[in-house]
Write a protein that holds these residues in place. Structure first.
Motif, PDB file in Angstrom:
ATOM      1  N   UNK A 278     -40.686 -39.810 -87.360  1.00  0.00           N
ATOM      2  CA  UNK A 278     -40.733 -40.230 -85.956  1.00  0.00           C
ATOM      3  C   UNK A 278     -42.162 -40.644 -85.601  1.00  0.00           C
ATOM      4  N   UNK A 279     -42.556 -41.882 -85.935  1.00  0.00           N
ATOM      5  CA  UNK A 279     -43.931 -42.319 -85.637  1.00  0.00           C
ATOM      6  C   UNK A 279     -44.290 -42.185 -84.164  1.00  0.00           C
ATOM      7  N   UNK A 280     -43.311 -42.343 -83.282  1.00  0.00           N
ATOM      8  CA  UNK A 280     -43.587 -42.244 -81.855  1.00  0.00           C
ATOM      9  C   UNK A 280     -44.152 -40.888 -81.457  1.00  0.00           C
ATOM     10  N   UNK A 281     -43.858 -39.841 -82.248  1.00  0.00           N
ATOM     11  CA  UNK A 281     -44.360 -38.510 -81.926  1.00  0.00           C
ATOM     12  C   UNK A 281     -45.874 -38.434 -82.054  1.00  0.00           C
ATOM     13  N   UNK A 282     -46.485 -39.414 -82.767  1.00  0.00           N
ATOM     14  CA  UNK A 282     -47.934 -39.413 -82.944  1.00  0.00           C
ATOM     15  C   UNK A 282     -48.681 -39.986 -81.736  1.00  0.00           C
ATOM     16  N   UNK A 283     -47.946 -40.524 -80.758  1.00  0.00           N
ATOM     17  CA  UNK A 283     -48.614 -41.014 -79.553  1.00  0.00           C
ATOM     18  C   UNK A 283     -49.354 -39.876 -78.862  1.00  0.00           C
ATOM     19  N   UNK A 284     -48.728 -38.693 -78.825  1.00  0.00           N
ATOM     20  CA  UNK A 284     -49.391 -37.549 -78.195  1.00  0.00           C
ATOM     21  C   UNK A 284     -50.656 -37.167 -78.962  1.00  0.00           C
ATOM     22  N   UNK A 285     -50.595 -37.330 -80.297  1.00  0.00           N
ATOM     23  CA  UNK A 285     -51.799 -37.058 -81.092  1.00  0.00           C
ATOM     24  C   UNK A 285     -52.925 -37.998 -80.678  1.00  0.00           C
ATOM     25  N   UNK A 286     -52.595 -39.286 -80.500  1.00  0.00           N
ATOM     26  CA  UNK A 286     -53.616 -40.261 -80.106  1.00  0.00           C
ATOM     27  C   UNK A 286     -54.218 -39.911 -78.744  1.00  0.00           C
ATOM     28  N   UNK A 287     -53.374 -39.469 -77.802  1.00  0.00           N
ATOM     29  CA  UNK A 287     -53.870 -39.065 -76.489  1.00  0.00           C
ATOM     30  C   UNK A 287     -54.758 -37.822 -76.604  1.00  0.00           C
ATOM     31  N   UNK A 288     -54.345 -36.906 -77.468  1.00  0.00           N
ATOM     32  CA  UNK A 288     -55.125 -35.675 -77.675  1.00  0.00           C
ATOM     33  C   UNK A 288     -56.497 -36.003 -78.263  1.00  0.00           C
ATOM     34  N   UNK A 289     -56.547 -36.963 -79.177  1.00  0.00           N
ATOM     35  CA  UNK A 289     -57.802 -37.311 -79.831  1.00  0.00           C
ATOM     36  C   UNK A 289     -58.765 -38.026 -78.887  1.00  0.00           C
ATOM     37  N   UNK A 290     -58.221 -38.850 -77.986  1.00  0.00           N
ATOM     38  CA  UNK A 290     -59.080 -39.604 -77.075  1.00  0.00           C
ATOM     39  C   UNK A 290     -60.040 -40.490 -77.849  1.00  0.00           C
ATOM     40  N   UNK A 304     -48.592 -49.180 -78.375  1.00  0.00           N
ATOM     41  CA  UNK A 304     -47.911 -48.214 -77.513  1.00  0.00           C
ATOM     42  C   UNK A 304     -48.837 -47.060 -77.151  1.00  0.00           C
ATOM     43  N   UNK A 305     -49.636 -46.602 -78.127  1.00  0.00           N
ATOM     44  CA  UNK A 305     -50.568 -45.505 -77.868  1.00  0.00           C
ATOM     45  C   UNK A 305     -51.643 -45.929 -76.878  1.00  0.00           C
ATOM     46  N   UNK A 306     -52.144 -47.176 -77.017  1.00  0.00           N
ATOM     47  CA  UNK A 306     -53.158 -47.664 -76.083  1.00  0.00           C
ATOM     48  C   UNK A 306     -52.592 -47.780 -74.669  1.00  0.00           C
ATOM     49  N   UNK A 307     -51.334 -48.244 -74.576  1.00  0.00           N
ATOM     50  CA  UNK A 307     -50.700 -48.363 -73.270  1.00  0.00           C
ATOM     51  C   UNK A 307     -50.518 -46.992 -72.619  1.00  0.00           C
ATOM     52  N   UNK A 308     -50.136 -46.003 -73.444  1.00  0.00           N
ATOM     53  CA  UNK A 308     -49.965 -44.646 -72.913  1.00  0.00           C
ATOM     54  C   UNK A 308     -51.298 -44.088 -72.429  1.00  0.00           C
ATOM     55  N   UNK A 309     -52.387 -44.410 -73.153  1.00  0.00           N
ATOM     56  CA  UNK A 309     -53.717 -43.944 -72.747  1.00  0.00           C
ATOM     57  C   UNK A 309     -54.126 -44.583 -71.422  1.00  0.00           C
ATOM     58  N   UNK A 314     -54.924 -44.194 -65.559  1.00  0.00           N
ATOM     59  CA  UNK A 314     -54.572 -44.695 -64.240  1.00  0.00           C
ATOM     60  C   UNK A 314     -54.057 -43.571 -63.358  1.00  0.00           C
ATOM     61  N   UNK A 315     -53.298 -42.648 -63.969  1.00  0.00           N
ATOM     62  CA  UNK A 315     -52.761 -41.523 -63.214  1.00  0.00           C
ATOM     63  C   UNK A 315     -53.852 -40.649 -62.648  1.00  0.00           C
ATOM     64  N   UNK A 316     -54.980 -40.615 -63.345  1.00  0.00           N
ATOM     65  CA  UNK A 316     -56.126 -39.814 -62.868  1.00  0.00           C
ATOM     66  C   UNK A 316     -57.120 -40.651 -62.076  1.00  0.00           C
ATOM     67  N   UNK A 317     -56.746 -41.937 -61.818  1.00  0.00           N
ATOM     68  CA  UNK A 317     -57.597 -42.800 -61.027  1.00  0.00           C
ATOM     69  C   UNK A 317     -58.880 -43.174 -61.726  1.00  0.00           C
ATOM     70  N   UNK A 318     -58.856 -43.234 -63.072  1.00  0.00           N
ATOM     71  CA  UNK A 318     -60.063 -43.526 -63.833  1.00  0.00           C
ATOM     72  C   UNK A 318     -60.073 -44.930 -64.409  1.00  0.00           C
TER      73      UNK A 318
END
Length: 319
Positions: A278-290, A304-309, A314-318
């Motif tokens: 499930x490669x999609x599960x690694x999106x959270x890893x990418x967010x965690x790594x920053x 997809x990972x960049x879009x999620x970031x 945006x959610x934090x207004x940054x």
């Protein structure tokens, strides 16, 4: 796979068991010792390197055809066997190791007393070599204490309370667990029934921040032992390939995730190639790594990972 102490105990019992049961079936022996057939075969591959000396005939001549186990020279440990002789450096190493192990917190009293009796006998037999061992010392890091507590909990069938660090989530969690077994696959782990998740979990000893032995009895459900001969996590060969690049702060990914390769990068980071169903599960890893890492390929997952970031920022207004 078992840790060294667990495997040593089992193999000592195996010697007596097999001597009394010539031609024993592999499946019956594995069932009797509560291990998989693969783990038992691993023990049998080690036993021929054991004996009273490395002279011909003193090593255990044990083999298997995959179905039955045969011991061809069981007299090697009988009354006719030659007394064991140790060189001075071997005696010193044994004395130092025995003294260090005897100080481990959580070691069962019966094991400690047996070890001290063996130490006293060896010290008397070693003569001048014992004096050299007294000038040496070994200390264990905190993992040794965790190991002793887990080993004791398994032997006494008691529950454990632990504070456990998860590098993937970068957080400490508290949980009660019913330990099942200790084993080593690269690092030392213990398997347990986790009362928090109500499921079987594997815990790495060096990530246990705090541990307490509880009075409550351990009562894990009856579970078939997992075959760990191919590793703790076993991705399939046809799982999609993912390439991740991490900086120095993300090198822990190579320890936490099974991978095909990890190439050093000039900045001290790593280029890690791994497989996952499930490669999609690694999106959270990418967010965690920053800023400490990014997904390189496949391209769709990287986008997809960049879009999620971006959405998270945006959610934090940054953004």
């Amino acid at each position: 796979m078992s840790n060294a102490i667990d495997q040593t105990r089992r193999m000592l019992s195996l010697v007596t068991y097999l001597k009394e049961r010539p031609g024993a079936r592999v499946s019956d022996v594995a069932r009797a010792f509560g291990v998989t057939e693969a783990e038992l075969i691993g023990d049998l591959n080690v036993l021929p390197m054991c004996g009273t000396s490395f002279r011909g005939g003193d090593l255990l001549d044990i083999d298997t055809d995959g179905e039955r186990i045969w011991w061809h020279n069981d007299a090697a440990l009988g009354e006719a066997a030659q007394p064991l002789r140790l060189a001075a450096d071997e005696a010193t190493a044994l004395l130092v190791a025995a003294r260090a192990v005897a100080t481990l917190p959580g070691l069962r009293d019966s094991d400690r007393q047996a070890l001290l009796r063996a130490y006293a006998k060896l010290e008397a037999a070693a003569g001048e070599a014992a004096g050299a061992s007294a000038r040496l010392s070994v200390t264990f890091e905190s993992e040794g204490s965790v190991f002793a507590d887990v080993d004791r909990a398994i032997a006494e069938r008691r529950r454990l309370w632990i504070r456990y660090y998860s590098p993937a989530r970068d957080e400490l969690t508290e949980r009660e667990v019913d330990p099942i077994r200790l084993f080593a696959v690269g690092h030392t782990y213990f398997e347990a029934w986790c009362r928090l998740s109500e499921d079987r979990r594997m815990f790495r000893l060096d990530r246990v921040a705090e541990i307490k032995l509880l009075d409550a009895p351990a009562d894990p459900p009856r579970l078939e032992p997992r075959d760990l001969s191919a590793g703790l996590v076993q991705p399939a060969g046809d799982d999609p390939e993912v390439v991740v690049e991490v900086g120095p702060g993300g090198r822990w990914v190579a320890e936490y995730y099974p991978h095909d390769s990890a190439e050093e990068l000039p900045d001290g980071g790593l280029r890690i190639t791994l497989r996952t169903p499930d490669p999609g599960s690694l999106r959270r890893l990418a967010l965690r790594l920053g800023r400490d890492g990014r997904i390189v390929s496949p391209t769709a997952l990287a986008d997809s990972a960049r879009a999620a970031a971006r959405q998270a920022l945006a959610a934090y207004g940054e953004e």
